[in-house]
Design a protein around this motif. Structure first.
Motif, PDB file in Angstrom:
ATOM      1  N   VAL A  48       6.460   1.083   7.031  1.00 10.78           N
ATOM      2  CA  VAL A  48       5.322   0.896   7.941  1.00 10.78           C
ATOM      3  C   VAL A  48       4.460   2.154   7.974  1.00 10.78           C
ATOM      4  CG1 VAL A  48       4.677   0.603  10.377  1.00 10.78           C
ATOM      5  CG2 VAL A  48       6.420  -0.873   9.369  1.00 10.78           C
ATOM      6  N   LEU A  49       5.093   3.315   8.060  1.00  9.73           N
ATOM      7  CA  LEU A  49       4.343   4.579   8.096  1.00  9.73           C
ATOM      8  C   LEU A  49       3.621   4.846   6.776  1.00  9.73           C
ATOM      9  CD1 LEU A  49       6.919   6.787  10.029  1.00  9.73           C
ATOM     10  CD2 LEU A  49       4.632   6.148  10.826  1.00  9.73           C
ATOM     11  N   ALA A  50       4.252   4.502   5.671  1.00  5.80           N
ATOM     12  CA  ALA A  50       3.604   4.687   4.362  1.00  5.80           C
ATOM     13  C   ALA A  50       2.430   3.719   4.211  1.00  5.80           C
ATOM     14  CB  ALA A  50       4.618   4.498   3.240  1.00  5.80           C
ATOM     15  N   ASP A  51       2.638   2.478   4.581  1.00  6.70           N
ATOM     16  CA  ASP A  51       1.551   1.493   4.506  1.00  6.70           C
ATOM     17  C   ASP A  51       0.386   1.879   5.417  1.00  6.70           C
ATOM     18  OD1 ASP A  51       3.041   0.019   2.702  1.00  6.70           O
ATOM     19  OD2 ASP A  51       3.640  -1.520   4.164  1.00  6.70           O
ATOM     20  N   GLY A  52       0.694   2.527   6.539  1.00  3.01           N
ATOM     21  CA  GLY A  52      -0.337   2.946   7.485  1.00  3.01           C
ATOM     22  C   GLY A  52      -0.993   4.267   7.134  1.00  3.01           C
ATOM     23  N   GLY A  53      -0.554   4.890   6.038  1.00  2.00           N
ATOM     24  CA  GLY A  53      -1.182   6.135   5.590  1.00  2.00           C
ATOM     25  C   GLY A  53      -0.686   7.383   6.287  1.00  2.00           C
ATOM     26  N   ILE A  54       0.356   7.288   7.096  1.00  2.00           N
ATOM     27  CA  ILE A  54       0.927   8.461   7.767  1.00  2.00           C
ATOM     28  C   ILE A  54       1.812   9.238   6.787  1.00  2.00           C
ATOM     29  CG2 ILE A  54       2.379   9.270   9.678  1.00  2.00           C
ATOM     30  CD1 ILE A  54      -0.179   8.003  10.706  1.00  2.00           C
ATOM     31  N   LEU A  55       2.526   8.512   5.934  1.00  3.13           N
ATOM     32  CA  LEU A  55       3.361   9.124   4.908  1.00  3.13           C
ATOM     33  C   LEU A  55       2.771   8.821   3.538  1.00  3.13           C
ATOM     34  CD1 LEU A  55       6.979   8.103   6.057  1.00  3.13           C
ATOM     35  CD2 LEU A  55       5.621  10.085   6.737  1.00  3.13           C
TER      36      LEU A  55
END
Length: 175
Positions: A48-55
């Motif tokens: 979720v964090l990778a898809d959201g651009g945080i990671l």
């Protein structure tokens, strides 16, 4: 998903905390740092964090036929800007504070669960102080805290250093 929603979950917030300080970690390494969270939950929240651009993916390697990804934090995406903060409702603040405190409680519990945990030797602190300040004094105190903390944020791992989680909380209380 907006940044507030992405960072507003205790497990996702703990993953972000784990990656602060220019760390790069695999999902398995993140799972080891969050022993109270199931492996499936860690993998789901990393996605979720990778898809959201945080990671972002820092590296990929083949390990026993599978691709193992190493992640790093995108610092510019891992915080909520002042403009967005100005738009938050009281309910948004309640949810954000609840997520932050839940993450903090879980991190502290994980620390105390380690065999080598020694709150006295580690100089653990969780004090509250009531201070009377006018706006100028408050701004001066915040600036002083930033000046004390900011240089330490650039520190990386080194012999003799331990990673500490510092979570200042500041709000007016009843007079």
């Amino acid at each position: 998903m907006d940044v507030l929603t992405l960072l507003g979950h205790p497990v996702r917030l703990r993953i972000v905390h784990a990656l602060r300080g220019d760390r790069t970690l695999t999902t398995a390494q993140l799972g080891a740092l969050l022993p109270d969270v199931s492996k499936a939950t860690v993998y789901r929240h990393v996605e979720v964090l990778a898809d959201g651009g945080i990671l972002e993916v820092a590296d990929e390697q083949r390990v026993r036929g599978a691709v193992e990804r190493t992640y790093r934090l995108r610092k510019e995406r891992a915080s909520i800007g002042q403009d967005a903060i100005a738009q938050l409702t009281p309910e948004d603040h309640r949810r954000g504070f609840a997520a932050a405190t839940a993450a903090l409680v879980a991190e502290f519990d994980a620390y105390l669960s380690r065999d080598e945990a020694d709150p006295v030797e580690d100089l653990v602190g969780y004090r509250q102080h009531a201070v009377w300040l006018d706006r100028d004094e408050l701004l001066a105190m915040i600036d002083g805290m930033r000046q004390a903390i900011a240089p330490m944020l650039a520190n990386g791992p080194a012999p003799g250093r331990r990673r500490y989680l510092l979570s200042p909380v500041l709000f007016p209380s009843e007079d």
